[in-house]
Design an enzyme around this catalytic site. Structure first.
Site, PDB file in Angstrom:
ATOM      1  CB  CYS A 184       0.425   1.519  -3.985  1.00  0.00           C
ATOM      2  SG  CYS A 184       0.637  -0.098  -4.715  1.00  0.00           S
TER       3      CYS A 184
ATOM      4  CB  CYS B  35      -0.998  -0.022   1.162  1.00  0.00           C
ATOM      5  SG  CYS B  35      -0.297   0.143   2.800  1.00  0.00           S
TER       6      CYS B  35
ATOM      7  CB  CYS C 128       3.435  -2.223  -7.553  1.00  0.00           C
ATOM      8  SG  CYS C 128       4.050  -3.806  -7.039  1.00  0.00           S
TER       9      CYS C 128
END
Length: 133
Positions: A84, A10, A88
């Site tokens: 997020c 997150c 990533c």
């Protein structure tokens, strides 16, 4: 048989991903390697999250937010993101899931409990998939 590895990500690694990692680690009892990280880690874990987890017997008081690294993503079999966005890194052959969960930031423990319980349901379902395959 190799132990599957799950990475929860997150933004701040101070709430959702910490709860998910603790819950999966607890339920998996060594059958899954669990990590968590944040794309922009906070300084500390959300105190309401620590309290909500303490209520169910899981101690996050010694945990701390960790930065997301390419190595952590590369090592994971399953990467679960929680708000997020595109922070990533994506690698071929990994399983990516995006869990849309309310952010516990700024909420009191009464508001964190339903988020914790939602995460717990999702973690239990994921564990059932991981250990049956």
């Amino acid at each position: 048989m190799t132990t599957p590895e799950v990475l929860f990500v997150c933004v701040h690694n101070a709430g959702r991903s910490q709860m998910a990692a603790a819950l999966l680690g607890h339920h998996a009892a060594g059958r899954v390697t669990v990590r968590s990280a944040g794309s922009a880690p906070a300084d500390t874990i959300n105190p309401a999250v620590v309290e909500a987890m303490r209520e169910i017997g899981l101690d996050l008081s010694k945990e701390f937010p960790k930065p997301l690294t390419t190595e952590a993503v590369r090592a994971a079999d399953v990467v679960i993101t929680m708000g997020c966005g595109d922070a990533c890194p994506v690698f071929p052959g990994k399983r990516y899931l995006d869990w849309r969960l309310e952010d516990p930031a700024g909420k009191d423990v009464d508001a964190v409990r339903p988020i914790r319980d939602d995460i717990d349901r999702r973690v239990r379902a994921l564990l059932a998939e991981l250990v049956s395959s």
